[in-house]
Scaffold this motif. Structure first.
Motif, PDB file in Angstrom:
ATOM      1  N   PHE A  64      -0.421  16.621  34.956  1.00 14.25           N
ATOM      2  CA  PHE A  64      -1.834  16.537  34.455  1.00 14.25           C
ATOM      3  C   PHE A  64      -1.911  15.956  33.279  1.00 14.25           C
ATOM      4  O   PHE A  64      -2.685  15.293  32.828  1.00 14.25           O
ATOM      5  CB  PHE A  64      -2.445  18.094  34.510  1.00 14.25           C
ATOM      6  CG  PHE A  64      -3.994  18.185  34.174  1.00 14.25           C
ATOM      7  CD1 PHE A  64      -4.872  17.541  34.738  1.00 14.25           C
ATOM      8  CD2 PHE A  64      -4.080  18.464  32.792  1.00 14.25           C
ATOM      9  CE1 PHE A  64      -6.267  17.425  34.537  1.00 14.25           C
ATOM     10  CE2 PHE A  64      -5.411  18.284  32.430  1.00 14.25           C
ATOM     11  CZ  PHE A  64      -6.354  17.869  33.232  1.00 14.25           C
ATOM     12  N   LEU A  65      -1.141  16.172  32.194  1.00 19.53           N
ATOM     13  CA  LEU A  65      -1.211  15.823  30.847  1.00 19.53           C
ATOM     14  C   LEU A  65      -0.724  14.831  30.659  1.00 19.53           C
ATOM     15  O   LEU A  65      -0.961  14.023  29.689  1.00 19.53           O
ATOM     16  CB  LEU A  65      -0.527  16.781  30.132  1.00 19.53           C
ATOM     17  CG  LEU A  65      -0.948  18.489  29.854  1.00 19.53           C
ATOM     18  CD1 LEU A  65       0.006  19.198  29.017  1.00 19.53           C
ATOM     19  CD2 LEU A  65      -2.228  18.299  29.176  1.00 19.53           C
ATOM     20  N   ALA A  66       0.042  13.885  31.580  1.00 19.18           N
ATOM     21  CA  ALA A  66       0.546  12.567  31.522  1.00 19.18           C
ATOM     22  C   ALA A  66      -0.764  11.561  31.837  1.00 19.18           C
ATOM     23  O   ALA A  66      -0.460  10.384  31.637  1.00 19.18           O
ATOM     24  CB  ALA A  66       1.683  12.302  32.450  1.00 19.18           C
ATOM     25  N   LEU A  67      -1.803  12.185  32.310  1.00 17.32           N
ATOM     26  CA  LEU A  67      -2.828  11.474  33.152  1.00 17.32           C
ATOM     27  C   LEU A  67      -3.558  10.906  31.680  1.00 17.32           C
ATOM     28  O   LEU A  67      -3.866  11.621  30.557  1.00 17.32           O
ATOM     29  CB  LEU A  67      -3.779  12.031  33.890  1.00 17.32           C
ATOM     30  CG  LEU A  67      -3.091  12.365  35.490  1.00 17.32           C
ATOM     31  CD1 LEU A  67      -4.059  13.202  36.107  1.00 17.32           C
ATOM     32  CD2 LEU A  67      -2.800  11.424  36.196  1.00 17.32           C
ATOM     33  N   PRO A  68      -4.404   9.794  31.908  1.00 14.35           N
ATOM     34  CA  PRO A  68      -5.267   9.230  30.811  1.00 14.35           C
ATOM     35  C   PRO A  68      -6.386  10.420  30.668  1.00 14.35           C
ATOM     36  O   PRO A  68      -6.809  11.147  31.583  1.00 14.35           O
ATOM     37  CB  PRO A  68      -5.852   8.086  31.237  1.00 14.35           C
ATOM     38  CG  PRO A  68      -4.711   7.494  32.455  1.00 14.35           C
ATOM     39  CD  PRO A  68      -4.225   8.786  32.988  1.00 14.35           C
ATOM     40  N   ILE A  69      -6.886  10.365  29.698  1.00  9.39           N
ATOM     41  CA  ILE A  69      -7.811  11.626  29.020  1.00  9.39           C
ATOM     42  C   ILE A  69      -9.160  11.395  30.035  1.00  9.39           C
ATOM     43  O   ILE A  69      -9.616  12.651  30.353  1.00  9.39           O
ATOM     44  CB  ILE A  69      -8.233  11.597  27.556  1.00  9.39           C
ATOM     45  CG1 ILE A  69      -6.907  11.968  26.519  1.00  9.39           C
ATOM     46  CG2 ILE A  69      -9.371  12.262  27.288  1.00  9.39           C
ATOM     47  CD1 ILE A  69      -7.325  11.741  25.220  1.00  9.39           C
ATOM     48  N   ALA A  70      -9.476  10.240  30.300  1.00 12.90           N
ATOM     49  CA  ALA A  70     -10.776  10.221  30.988  1.00 12.90           C
ATOM     50  C   ALA A  70     -10.588  10.726  32.210  1.00 12.90           C
ATOM     51  O   ALA A  70     -11.711  11.649  32.982  1.00 12.90           O
ATOM     52  CB  ALA A  70     -11.158   8.621  30.896  1.00 12.90           C
ATOM     53  N   ILE A  71      -9.449  10.451  32.919  1.00 10.25           N
ATOM     54  CA  ILE A  71      -9.103  11.268  34.207  1.00 10.25           C
ATOM     55  C   ILE A  71      -9.116  12.705  34.216  1.00 10.25           C
ATOM     56  O   ILE A  71      -9.553  13.449  35.114  1.00 10.25           O
ATOM     57  CB  ILE A  71      -7.770  10.574  34.828  1.00 10.25           C
ATOM     58  CG1 ILE A  71      -8.111   9.066  35.347  1.00 10.25           C
ATOM     59  CG2 ILE A  71      -7.605  11.218  36.250  1.00 10.25           C
ATOM     60  CD1 ILE A  71      -6.938   8.279  35.841  1.00 10.25           C
ATOM     61  N   ARG A  72      -8.414  12.931  33.040  1.00 11.10           N
ATOM     62  CA  ARG A  72      -8.333  14.766  32.993  1.00 11.10           C
ATOM     63  C   ARG A  72      -9.705  15.294  32.798  1.00 11.10           C
ATOM     64  O   ARG A  72      -9.947  16.168  33.493  1.00 11.10           O
ATOM     65  CB  ARG A  72      -7.395  14.874  31.605  1.00 11.10           C
ATOM     66  CG  ARG A  72      -5.875  14.874  31.952  1.00 11.10           C
ATOM     67  CD  ARG A  72      -5.211  15.263  30.544  1.00 11.10           C
ATOM     68  NE  ARG A  72      -4.761  13.906  29.911  1.00 11.10           N
ATOM     69  CZ  ARG A  72      -4.421  13.897  28.609  1.00 11.10           C
ATOM     70  NH1 ARG A  72      -4.573  15.139  27.805  1.00 11.10           N
ATOM     71  NH2 ARG A  72      -3.909  12.859  28.045  1.00 11.10           N
ATOM     72  N   ASP A 132      -3.900  16.534  22.975  1.00 13.04           N
ATOM     73  CA  ASP A 132      -4.444  14.940  22.411  1.00 13.04           C
ATOM     74  C   ASP A 132      -5.845  14.770  22.567  1.00 13.04           C
ATOM     75  O   ASP A 132      -6.095  13.525  22.344  1.00 13.04           O
ATOM     76  CB  ASP A 132      -3.362  14.171  23.189  1.00 13.04           C
ATOM     77  CG  ASP A 132      -3.680  14.028  24.425  1.00 13.04           C
ATOM     78  OD1 ASP A 132      -4.172  15.114  25.135  1.00 13.04           O
ATOM     79  OD2 ASP A 132      -3.296  13.089  25.133  1.00 13.04           O
ATOM     80  N   ASP A 133      -6.560  15.537  23.232  1.00 14.41           N
ATOM     81  CA  ASP A 133      -7.937  15.056  23.231  1.00 14.41           C
ATOM     82  C   ASP A 133      -8.807  14.901  21.736  1.00 14.41           C
ATOM     83  O   ASP A 133      -8.504  15.991  20.989  1.00 14.41           O
ATOM     84  CB  ASP A 133      -8.656  16.370  23.935  1.00 14.41           C
ATOM     85  CG  ASP A 133     -10.272  15.915  24.379  1.00 14.41           C
ATOM     86  OD1 ASP A 133     -10.671  15.142  23.835  1.00 14.41           O
ATOM     87  OD2 ASP A 133     -10.738  16.795  25.005  1.00 14.41           O
ATOM     88  N   PRO A 134      -9.189  13.842  21.502  1.00 13.14           N
ATOM     89  CA  PRO A 134     -10.019  13.563  20.257  1.00 13.14           C
ATOM     90  C   PRO A 134     -11.141  14.154  20.225  1.00 13.14           C
ATOM     91  O   PRO A 134     -12.104  13.585  19.324  1.00 13.14           O
ATOM     92  CB  PRO A 134      -9.970  11.931  20.353  1.00 13.14           C
ATOM     93  CG  PRO A 134      -9.969  11.682  21.641  1.00 13.14           C
ATOM     94  CD  PRO A 134      -9.517  12.593  22.596  1.00 13.14           C
ATOM     95  N   ASN A 135     -11.648  15.192  20.754  1.00 13.46           N
ATOM     96  CA  ASN A 135     -12.927  16.060  20.420  1.00 13.46           C
ATOM     97  C   ASN A 135     -13.000  16.572  19.038  1.00 13.46           C
ATOM     98  O   ASN A 135     -12.027  17.518  18.676  1.00 13.46           O
ATOM     99  CB  ASN A 135     -12.746  17.071  21.343  1.00 13.46           C
ATOM    100  CG  ASN A 135     -14.147  17.905  21.592  1.00 13.46           C
ATOM    101  OD1 ASN A 135     -14.897  17.867  20.461  1.00 13.46           O
ATOM    102  ND2 ASN A 135     -14.632  18.326  22.899  1.00 13.46           N
TER     103      ASN A 135
END
Length: 241
Positions: free
Chosen positions: A142-150, A51-54
């Motif tokens: 880990f994948l449940a964390l917000p993207i910024a924290i990941r 789900d990373d919008p990179n």
């Protein structure tokens, strides 16, 4: 002549546009017409979730899907950098995810393919870390964390990894020959292809009194690296990005 291509350790990131350009060029110049393309891990420098919008991820997915639609199937084995890459991205890219160790039969020969990090058994610290991060419950957390924290966690892990590797000898970070022979004997193969160590070479030895070989892909830091398997031979090839 029929040919199957193998690559690994491209380490794509937005910080390395030259490597990205070289990889995309490879997909349009070298890969078309191949029987198949196998990516043996670390396609990306880091992967924090599908789900990373990179924007780089979408660019690479589009290019891989175009290759697949042209008739070249693409297969992927997770590396130590992108082990969280999942089915969502795989579907976008039109590629099939394979297990960590896979036997394929090419031109009447059985070949074992893998990323290669599990062969580095002398690096006990890394193997402990690998077992921890491959725990499914920890990955789900880990994948449940917000993207910024990941992203923050991933950056910290990369920094710690670089610092740890600076204190290790090169021999410790290379594969263990006994581990190589054990896994090849287990699968009853005489040829192994892997990446991870960034030490491209063809290693020949005897396994159960029969000639065997281990072919190691190089990383795409300064040049591209691929293995081209045909009915006649297996070639390790370096080429400019």
């Amino acid at each position: 002549m029929p040919a199957t291509l193998f690559i690994a350790d491209i380490h794509l990131s937005q910080d390395e546009p030259a490597i990205t350009a070289g990889f995309l060029s490879f997909l349009t110049r070298e890969a078309p017409g191949a029987d198949a393309l196998y990516i043996l891990g670390d396609l990306f420098e880091v992967w924090i979730g599908d789900d990373d919008p990179n924007s780089l991820h979408q660019q690479v997915a589009d290019a891989l899907r175009q290759l697949n639609e042209s008739g070249v199937p693409c297969y992927f084995i997770h590396g130590n950098r992108d082990f969280l890459l999942g089915q969502r991205f795989a579907r976008k890219a039109g590629m099939q995810l394979l297990p960590a160790e896979q036997i394929i039969t090419l031109y009447n020969q059985r070949i074992l393919i893998m990323h290669g990090d599990t062969l580095c058994t002398d690096d006990a610290g890394y193997q402990r870390f690998r077992r921890q991060v491959h725990r499914r419950w920890l990955q789900r957390l880990f994948l449940a964390l917000p993207i910024a924290i990941r992203q923050h966690i991933a950056n910290r892990m990369r920094k710690n990894s670089r610092q740890a590797n600076q204190q290790k000898s090169l021999s410790i970070m290379d594969v263990n020959q006994q581990a190589v022979e054990q896994v090849m004997a287990h699968y009853q193969v005489q040829r192994l292809i892997h990446g991870h160590t960034h030490r491209p070479a063809v290693h020949r030895f005897n396994l159960n009194h029969v000639p065997a070989e281990r072919i190691v892909l190089g990383a795409w830091h300064h040049e591209g690296s691929m293995i081209k398997v045909t009915p006649d031979k297996a070639q390790l090839i370096a080429f400019p990005l």
